[in-house]
Every structure is written in C-alpha cells, then in structure tokens.
Enzyme design. Structure first.
Site: not given
Ligand SMILES: Cc1ncc(C[n+]2csc(CCOP(=O)(O)OP(=O)(O)O)c2C)c(N)n1
Ligand SMILES: [Mg+2]
Ligand SMILES: Cc1ncc(C[n+]2csc(CCOP(=O)(O)OP(=O)(O)O)c2C)c(N)n1
Ligand SMILES: [Mg+2]
Lengths: 358, 337, 358, 337
Positions: C253, C257, C266
């Site tokens: 991506r 985020h 980071y």
């Molecule tokens: C249970 C929970 N913990 C923490 C978060 C905060 N949070 C939102 S997105 C994220 C990272 C998600 O990473 P990934 O699954 O790789 O998806 P991406 O955003 O990279 O598409 C975090 C830690 C959350 N939404 N839900």
């Molecule tokens: Mg991811």
C-alpha cells in the site's frame, strides 16, 4: 504441613538423562500420584471433597516433563498438574489441603480443587478458563530474558486448549519475541466430549508451531524418558536463546474429564481398555523390573508407602480448621478498600461475628 | 398433563425442572423452524454438561446441533455469521464465566450490527448460558456478570426463575429479532420444578412478574434470587411485614412501569442479586428509583448482593445472599423513616 | 443514488479466466478506485470528510478477487475494500455518501468513513476491531452449506489480522466444519508501524493454513489475473465441498495506514518508491497496451471519466441532507424500547425539536 | 518552570498537555525503575498513535519498549506474566474500544490472580488506554465502558481530567500494588493544558478533587466530562445557582466520603458521564446516594449521560453531554422540591 516430598533432596534436580536411580524416583512419584488420583475420586464420591479432575494415564508426561526443569524455572499449569507440583517439591499435604479448601489451603479455600498455587515452587496459580496461562508463561519468559536469568517457563495445556485465543496469542508472541518458553501440550485425544480430530484438522498439534516459526515435536507421553529428553532439549534451546518449542505429548487419560463428567456418553469403553495396555506406570515398572532396579516386594512397598502418606495427609486435612469467613475480603487488593472494609463489617454482622480488623 | 392454573383457556401442562424446560423449549423451537440451529461445546453427543441440549442431536442431526471446538470466539463469531445469513442460531456458552473470549464478538459485533449497518444487517443470535453460584463452583463456575451485558446497548438480557418462564422466555428469545443473552440460573436448574404449559408458550420480554403481593416494601429479584426472596417474604409475613416480591425476568428491556408501580405503593425498595454490588444491576434499579420514584420513597434503597470480591469456593454460603440477609434488609427498610 | 457501477451489466459475473475485454473492465475499475483514493485523501485534508483509509497499491488484489465471485457469494470485508463493493455493483454514489456520513448514507452516518455496509450486494457491515469478520464469514459459510446454496463466503483482512483471536477461531472452525470460505489476506507488509516479520515468525502467512488442515497459497497481489485465478480456484474447491482455502496476496500500500497516520515515522521512503515500480494499475495498463486493447488517448479518457464520475458523486454527497438527529435512537433494536423512546424524547427536548415518532 | 500554585513547598512545574503529561510520567517512571516496561501496538518506533509513548524507545531501548503483534490478548496476557515474574509492565491498548480481545485476561486473570492464589501471586499491571468520544471516531474509537471494569472486583480504575492528574495518577498507578485500568480522555489529550509538577508528583487514588465549590447542587464528573461540567457551573453561577463540581478522578476506589459530604451540603446531585446511561457508572453513584445520603436528598438524582445507543459518528455532538445538557439538568434539580 507434612514434609512428604516427591524428590529426594540428594538427587540433582535435572541432569540431562534420567539415570536408573532417578527413574526409580520417578516411579515412586508416579505411584504416589496414581494412588492419590484413586483416593481423590473416592473422596469426591464420598462427598468429602467437592470436585476432582483426575490425571491417571498422564503420569509419565507430567513427571517426565517436571523432572527436566530446574528450580528457577516457572510453571504455568492448567488444572491437571498436581504431579508437577509434587516433583517441584510441593509437600503432599499442601496439595491435599487445597483439595479440601481448608484453613491450611494456601489459596484460602477460594478455588475449586485442582486449582493450585505454589509461589515457593514457582508453580503459578491455576485457573479454570482454558488457555489463559499460555501467554502468561510467555510474558514471564520475556521477563526471565530481560533479567538475564538462566531459566525458562513451561506451560501445560490440553488438546482442547489449542483452539483458545490464548494459545494463538501466546504462541505468536513467543515466536516473535523468541521467548524461552516450552509449550507442553498433553493431547489425550479428548476435550470433554470432543475428539481431537474435531478439535482441529491440523495433522498433529505440534505442527501448529510451524505457523509461529518455531519447532513442534511429538513425543510418546507414556514414555517418561522420551518426555524428559524432549523437555530437556527444549529447555536447552530456550536457555541458549534459540526460542520456544512446542511439545505434544500423546497421552490417554483413563478417567473422566472430572468428577462432574460421564464419559460413557461419548467415549467408547474399548478405547479406554486399549489405552490401559500402555499404562505409563506399568510400563516404567516393567522397565525397572527388567533391569533389576525393582522387584515385586519393593513395588508393593512403594504403593503401601504412598497410600499411607496419602491417608495421613487426608486425615490431617480433614482435621484442619475451616476457612475464616471474613477472609473473604482479603487479597482482593493489597489492602482492603473502604468499600471492602464496610462490606466486611456488614458480613460480620450478618454472621453474628465481631469484625476484627487484623 | 394438567391444566395450567394461571391460564384462562385450557392448556395442557407438564411438570418440569428448569433445565428440562429449557430442553423442551429447544426441542420445540427446532421442530417449529428449520432455521434454528444449536451450537456450542459438548452440546451434541454429550447433550450439554448440564444436559440442557440432551436429545437434540438425535432428533435433529449433526447439521443442526454442532459440537464446536473449544473457542467461545468461534462459537459466537460463527453464530453471528449464521444469523447474518438468515439462520437462527442458539449458541450455548458452557458457563457464563467462560463467555469472555467471546466478549469482543458480543459487545463489538452482535450488539452493534443492526445499528452500525443502518438496519441492513440485523443479527439475531440467542446466547444461552448457565450463570450464578450455589453449586460450589468457585471463582469460575459461579459468576453473575449480567451488568456487563445490560450496559451494552443493543443486547436484550433475560433471566427466568421458574420452569414456565424458562420455556416461555426462551421461546420468545428464539422468536425475537434482536440478540438475546439468556441467563440460566444453574443453581435452580433441578432444584425448582413446576408446571410448564405445553406447546408454543411464550413469555413476552419486558414484563416483570409479581411473585407475591405486598404493601410495605418492594423486593426486586431475578433468577436464583427469587426463591430466597420469596422465602424471606414468607418469614416477614409472620412478623407482620408485607413484602411485595417482584421477579424482573427481563433486565433489558426492563419493566420500569412495574418497578415504579410497586414502589409507588410501598415506598420502600430492596434490590437483590448475586452479582457484586459495585456497578451491579441493582445500581441501575436504585438509580431509576432515585430518579423517578424519588417522591414516593420513604426509606433508603437497600441492595442485598454478592460482595465486591471475586466469587469464593469454601465461602460461597457467606457470599451469596440468602433469605436471612434479605429479610434483615427488608426489616431495616421498613423500620427506616 | 447515481448509477455508476464498475461492472457493465452485459458481462458475465465471473468466468473462469479474465478475458481481455473483462481485463479492460477491471482496468476501468482500477482507475476509478485509484482516482477515488486520491480524491478522498484530498477531501480529508480539506476537512470535507472526517477520515479515510487508502488502498492505492492494492487494486489488483481487491478487484481480481472480487471479479472471481458470484452474485450469491457473501463478502465479509475489513475497512479497505470499497473496490470490492464497486465490483459487486454498489453504486459509486453509495460509497461516497458513506464517506460523508450524510442522510443518504446507507449506514445513516453511524460509522466512520470506510465502514461500509451494502445488504443488496451481500457486502456485510465492516467494523473497526481487527479480525472480527473472519469467524462471521465462516458461520455464514456454514449457513450457506446448511441451505445447500451453491455459494461461498470470502473474508478480507490484513497481515496484522492474522494475529487476532478471530483469525485463529475462524480458521479453525473453517477447517473443522469444512466451511466454504475463502480467507483473503492482503499482506502489505505492515500493520500500521509493525513490519510483517515482527507480526509473526511464520515463513509465509499462507503457511498458517496448514495449522488448520487446509491449503494456503501465496499469490502476487499486483497481478490481477493471478489473484483472480487463485480466488476462482479456491471458490471451486469450496463449492465442491472440499472446504476452505487461505490466499495470501502480497501487496504494497503506497499511502499511509489512514489519514490519522504518519508513515514517515516508521517506513523507509525507499521501500515505497520500490513498490511503486510494481504498481498494479500501471502494470495492467502496460499489459493492455501491449496487446492493443488500450492506447494513451483511451487511457486518458478512462481517467477523465473516472474523475468526472467522482466529482459528480462528491458534489451530490455534499448537497445531501444531514442525518436526522433523532435517528440516533433507531436500529438499536428492531423496535425502540420504552427506555429508548424516553431518551429520544429527552434528546428532542434538548435539541428543541419536537419528538415525532415515525 | 514555575512554582505550582497549589503546592505549599517550592516545586518546579512545566506547562504540559494531558498527553504530554502521560508521556512525561512514563519517562520518569521508566527512569526511576528498571522493572518498568512498556508494551503495546505501535508504542515503539511510532511512539503511539497519540504519541503518548514518543521518545521511550529511543531512551530505553527495545528491551523495555515493546512493539507487539496485533493481539490485545497477547499484550495483556504477556504483561500479566511479566508482572507475575516481578516486572512492572505498563501496557497500552490503542483504544478502549479494542480492549475486548483482552477482556478474558483482564477480568478472569488480572483482576483475580491475587485473590485466587491466596495472596501468593499479586499481579501489578497498568493498562493505559485512550477512551471516550469527541474526536469523530464513530462507534469504535469513542466508547466509555469504564463500568465493565468498575464492576470487576480486583481492578482499580482511574481517570485523570487535567495534565497534573494525568501525571500524578499515572505515577501512582505504576507504584501501586494492584492492577490499574488507566483511562485517558483522548478528547482532551491536547485540548487541555496546564501546569504539571516536575519530579515524582503522585496523586493518591481514592481522592476526589473539588473543581469548584458550591452550595446548591453537586455535579459529579470525571475525564472529559469535567470541563463541560465546570463550564455549566460557570453559566449557572450567572443565574444565581451555586453548583459544586467534583472530579471523581478515581472510580475504584471511590472517594465516597467526598461524594457524601458534598451531597450532605447541597442536597442535590447530578451525575455526568459519556457512557451509556443504563448500568453506567452513574447508576452506582446514584445508588450510593440513595442508600447513604437518602435523608439529605432534596431532589431526584439526575444523570446526564450518553444515550443507550451505540456511539454514533455523524451525531456525536448529539450523543455527548455538553454544558447545555448539564446545565439543564442542574436547573431541574435545583427547581425540584
Ligand atoms: C482489535 C484491534 N486492535 C487494534 C486496532 C487498531 N488498528 C487499526 S488497523 C491496525 C493495523 C491493521 O493491520 P493489518 O491487519 O495488516 O491491515 P492493514 O491496515 O495493513 O490493511 C491496528 C493495530 C484495531 N482496529 N482493532
Ligand atoms: Mg497490513
Ligand atoms: C474458556 C473455557 N471454555 C470452556 C471451558 C469448559 N471446559 C473445561 S475443561 C474443557 C475441555 C478441555 O480440554 P483439554 O484442553 O483437551 O484438556 P483436558 O481436560 O483434556 O486435559 C472445557 C471445554 C473452560 N474451562 N474454559
Ligand atoms: Mg484433552
């Protein structure tokens, strides 16, 4: 407390192999806990203790693994590991007192039988929710490493627990942080009524370790030496900084899940009978007899001594005082809050007891 | 089978225990609607650790009675998926004490799906679970944490205290359109039996039941606290104190009208539950009265509850409210002025 | 609502391969969602929408997978799958209305941008907690099978989500019940600031499927044809009753985020630059140009049309009414409880609005 | 650096926002004690999504500042293990809304370890987490579910509303012997700034803070509800109504004495919180007053709270109590007789 301890003080805690004299010691402990298991089931049937979760059939896994640990290692048990506590030097009396929940019980009658807690032996408080101890063991291992202690943590759990959230989290954190943890899974093929094949489609449970980037090994849980060697080797890896290992000990528990369970509803009797053919206690006895370390009279003496020790501990436990009702309000916090102080007073009034603040 | 005394029309009744009534309701719900499925740990071959689901696997087969792996997250998560697709899952959590691995699925998903989708994805799951103390289950087979669920917008929370209500509320739960937390007081699973109407007997949500009429003081209770409350009332009657005992039955939605009407009459209230006092359900009831019945109240509102400690093992009898503690609180309330 | 739909009605929903005309359609959708992504980041910067989670770089994975599905399949998305919704026939306007949370928003302004819900297209309500949709997709798949429908469910999640409780539960239940589910993991190498290598030590994420007894495959997430083929094949397995498949689409991506995130804290900029070399949109364009299906003027027209459609949808969304304040009390339950009715009245009084019960 | 006005001895102070005060407290706690470690999602390299942990990784290194995988179960579960072994972990949960995957570890383990082990295994973990609405975070970045934790025996629950309290309560939390849920009102992370004493400034648990003295009515609030409550009091002062505003600061243990003393003086109470009303913390406060301040009460106890709906996005301003709603409830309370 009585001084019945499973491990003679003279023996080194855990050399790299189980020598024949140590094997005899292991056998003594196996006999003791087998006899205890039988006695406890009877005590529960007689209404003298409220509940019991048996382990007969799992003695080699329990004792073989415990003998591979060092004093400074920490144990995060489930609810079926009293044999491990014994090996670590917990007095038999302390275990029996917990089963009775009397005033001498170190957990102050707060938990059901089998939910032990022995700080001095680094045997961490057991709880009922399945799997919760697993990430805790990993956290403690991370702390061990932070403190640079030459120790490991080990966590015990069943096949059913591999489906828990905590297994996944604990395994993953251990992999990521290379925590010095041993994941010791006793796979008895059943989680109450659910057979292992329907708990997960994974080929083996140990294979799950792959998904977390560290090794998983399968070991014959009826073979005390094999179990000891597997744990010893995992322990070596861990203290060397090579990270965690999962061990799947394949066992069979002869008894019900607990005294609340009726396994005839779901488990074929033939399976139990077949498993009894591989009874780990009988197997070790045969080995010891074969090498001339044990004979029938010697064996009989071991069982007799075990039963006598248990009888004494039970008698003592039944004579112990009841838990003080007002201890209900202790240990919620380090010090009682004003609210708890007030409730304690109300409770004392209800009981007609004067509320003496110690 | 006899005629049910409370029922004006002729209805056949059967004498059942609470757990048998639950079992009966499940059988009837599954017979009536092929979309009803049951899932949980040990619910199939074993018939449930309390036998609440006994016989279901045999009658309805493994497609509709699912023995699941040991994961409450999985049980509730998959039940939600089934419900979204159109089934009516009835999930069993073996003990309320073990529901927490599913807590995220319950409070973040189940409770909020209808709302967050703008009404597009209603999610009707019934979660049945035995709760409460009195079986010497210690910390982890005894808790009453209904307040967590009551505080969560989007969940309905009901608690039967009689076999007839167990069946009637469970059939209503299965027929409801919203998620329902169905709490079964395990202490009286077998201890209480009574006549249960046969057939499609439903008890609507949001209607309290007056267990005993009275004029001096209102005692509000639910679940396994109803029998000791009634017992206390009997004792008190002998002392000339007329205590009204109200079984709330449904905590969400709450029958506020019944609560307020009772206190309007008596002017005094005692709330009874097993759960810890602090922020327990009794607090809501007291707050409701302190807001809406303020001018009727003649005495402080008393709470007779579990203490603010974890649930004990050896001292369970000390922890749990019994008839004596309830009666004592009622006497205090009546004496207060 | 406008009628801009990504999939021309004449095309079959999902043949087994992506023909060149279908590829051109895929490219159109990729351009549309890339342009939308850029526009939304700008709208957020201008304070016109409150939040946005971009997906640029993931278009081939999103659109390739969506094109492999059938109408009756159900999608359980995370928060980055608006492209999937578009492919399934959700009007662009409906998506933009959600981002604005206006009165036309199908979720009634109740959720942050990106948390879509489209019942008609079987696109299930997205939530923020990571992973929760995974076991739900499995449950729906179990229901699909119970109803004997020739359909599957697919669930979208990120690399970070593989650490969640729900991933473990969902994967395990899917394995045990052989649910017709596709686990579509978009591994972009990051979960906010945590790199994939520290999310888990598993060799690949797809390898985790082994632990649940079903296949996991890795696919180049920049290759729309490869993604389509992988999902198509997983779908085939599922409808044939052969159970679930996990697909790890390796993507990158380009953006942050979310608009609340600053990836320069980071993530090395060089990594982003390198990834842009493999931009899936540019790649598909080059392929189409190479086979003569697209030329520069045609491409320019596609982008122009996309931007125009977006501009129109945004203008329309900004003109829409605000959400009715008293709708706050709807959809908590099927019918408002007395308590909610009362609170609604209080709220109406606070707002100076008459409380009209619809 | 200036002298703190409230402090009798000369103490240097620094002007900080709430989130800076949290950050400062973490720095000082880690400097003072090598057993203090910080763990959570994005707490290291990224410095926390709200920057509460900014700079910690640089100063204390990756051994003490751990970026964890995405698992709240893992964060709290491993923190418990660290604490059992003797460390003092401070775990961050990115948003209170995401704490539920750790709920089992918190309510079944963390809260009960000391008790269930007969005092052998105290378990001191601090869980810091931003909570509450006001940042347009919608359903899942806005909730206030403190009541769940307050109802769980064995947990302490504190909520600062000023930078000085943020630092002072957090240093007390790290020094405490019990598990602490430390709720940070994210809405005022940066909106509120003020003087914070340098050094080892600790605010003891269980002591409410009188924000403003008054005689006609008591307004009880905490966290981000304190500023609008104070604002309402200012408005009301202009109308001749003297409202006392009390910031509870610590919900468990609760400063009952301060609550009762205030109501003994005013005879009227308004409770303010963002959380949903039903079974919210305000219910406990009302119940406490209805029991122990009954004879002082001159008016029904009012609750100004979030509504019993999930937290909304577009309608956040409607959902959240503001100065107007608080003032209106106070006026009603004062008028009531
Ligand atoms: C249970 C929970 N913990 C923490 C978060 C905060 N949070 C939102 S997105 C994220 C990272 C998600 O990473 P990934 O699954 O790789 O998806 P991406 O955003 O990279 O598409 C975090 C830690 C959350 N939404 N839900
Ligand atoms: Mg991811
Ligand atoms: C979270 C949770 N869910 C359910 C239970 C009820 N329960 C107690 S033991 C058990 C089965 C455990 O099986 P396994 O992990 O294989 O251990 P075993 O009893 O076979 O040693 C279940 C379902 C529980 N204790 N905790
Ligand atoms: Mg097992």
């Amino acid at each position: 407390m009585s001084t019945t301890s499973a491990r003679p003080q003279s023996e080194p805690a855990s050399p790299d192999g189980l020598s024949e004299p140590r094997l005899l010691g292991a056998y003594r402990t196996m006999a003791l806990v087998r006899a205890l298991d039988e006695r406890c089931l009877a005590l529960q049937r007689q209404g003298r203790i409220g509940f019991y979760a048996p382990h007969a059939g799992q003695e080699a896994a329990l004792i073989g693994s415990a003998l591979a640990l060092e004093t400074d290692d920490w144990v995060f048990p489930a609810y079926r590991e009293l044999a491990v506590a014994l090996v670590r030097g917990v007095p038999l009396q302390a275990i029996v007192d917990q089963l009775f929940g009397n005033a001498d019980d170190l957990v102050k009658g707060r938990q059901m039988p089998n939910h032990f807690s022995f700080r001095d032996q680094h045997f961490v408080s057991a709880s009922s929710p399945i799997g919760t101890q697993i990430p805790q063991a990993v956290g403690a291992a991370m702390a061990v490493r932070y403190r640079q202690a030459p120790a490991v943590t080990i966590t015990y759990f069943g096949d059913g627990a591999t489906s828990s959230n905590d297994f996944h989290a604990g395994m993953n954190f251990a992999g990521v942080f290379r925590a010095p943890t041993i994941f010791f899974c006793q796979n008895n093929g059943w989680a109450i009524s659910l057979p292992r094949e329907r708990q997960t489609r994974s080929a083996t449970l140990a294979a799950k370790a792959e998904a977390y980037g560290f090794p998983g090994v399968v070991v014959d849980g009826n073979d005390v030496r094999a179990v000891h060697a597997a744990v010893r080797s995992a322990r070596g890896r861990a203290v060397r900084g090579d990270g965690p290992t999962m061990i799947e000990a394949q066992v069979y528990r002869f008894g019900p899940h607990s005294t609340s369970d009726d396994p005839t509803r779901y488990r074929p009797e033939a399976q139990v009978a077949a498993a009894r053919e591989h009874d780990p206690v009988a197997r070790l006895k045969a080995d010891l007899v074969a090498v001339g370390r044990l004979d029938e009279p010697g064996d009989a003496r071991i069982w007799e001594e075990s039963r006598a020790a248990i009888a004494a501990a039970v008698a003592h436990a039944e004579k112990a005082a009841l838990v003080d009702p007002l201890s209900l309000f202790d240990d919620v916090f380090a010090r009682r809050s004003p609210r708890l102080e007030e409730e304690r007073g109300q409770c004392a009034a209800t009981l007609g007891t004067p509320s003496r603040s110690p | 089978m006899r005629r049910h005394p409370r029922d004006p029309v002729e209805v056949a009744v059967t004498e059942l225990t609470v757990v048998q009534a639950v079992n009966r309701a499940l059988h009837e719900a599954m017979r009536a609607d092929p979309d009803v499925v049951v899932l949980g740990e040990d619910v199939g071959v074993n018939g449930g650790v309390f036998r609440a689901t006994d016989g279901l696997l045999k009658e309805f087969g493994a497609d509709r009675v699912l023995d699941t792996p040991l994961s409450e997250t999985g049980i509730v998560g998959t039940a939600i998926g089934m419900a979204l697709y159109g089934l009516k899952p009835v999930a069993e959590i073996q003990f309320l004490d073990f529901i927490y691995p599913a807590f995220d699925q319950i409070v973040s998903e189940l409770a909020k799906l209808r709302y967050r989708s703008g009404g597009q994805f209603p999610c009707h799951v019934v979660i049945r679970t035995p709760y409460g103390g009195g079986i010497k289950g210690g910390l982890y087979h005894s808790q009453s944490t209904e307040a967590y669920f009551c505080h969560t917008a989007g969940l309905k929370v009901v608690v039967p205290s009689t076999p007839a209500d167990a069946k009637g509320l469970l059939l209503s739960a299965v027929a409801d359109e919203d998620p329902v937390i169905f709490l079964e007081p395990k202490r009286i699973y077998r201890a209480v039996s009574g006549e249960v109407p046969d057939g499609d007997h439903r008890v609507p949500f949001g209607q309290a039941r007056t267990v005993r009429d009275g004029t001096d003081v209102s005692v509000f209770a639910y679940g396994a606290m109803v029998p000791p409350s009634a017992e206390a009332a009997t004792t008190l009657a002998g002392e000339g104190i007329s205590a009204e005992v109200v079984d709330l039955r449904s905590l969400v939605p709450l029958d506020e009208a019944a609560v307020l009407a009772s206190v309007a009459k008596t002017g005094r209230a005692v709330v009874v539950h097993e759960a810890a006092r602090f922020c327990g359900f009794g607090a809501e009831l007291a707050a409701l009265l302190a807001e809406k019945a303020f001018y009727s109240l003649k005495a402080p509102i008393a709470r007779v509850t579990g203490y603010d400690t974890p649930f004990p093992y050896a001292l369970e009898h000390v922890y749990l409210p019994g008839p004596e503690r309830i009666a004592a609180a009622v006497r205090d309330a009546v004496r207060a002025n």
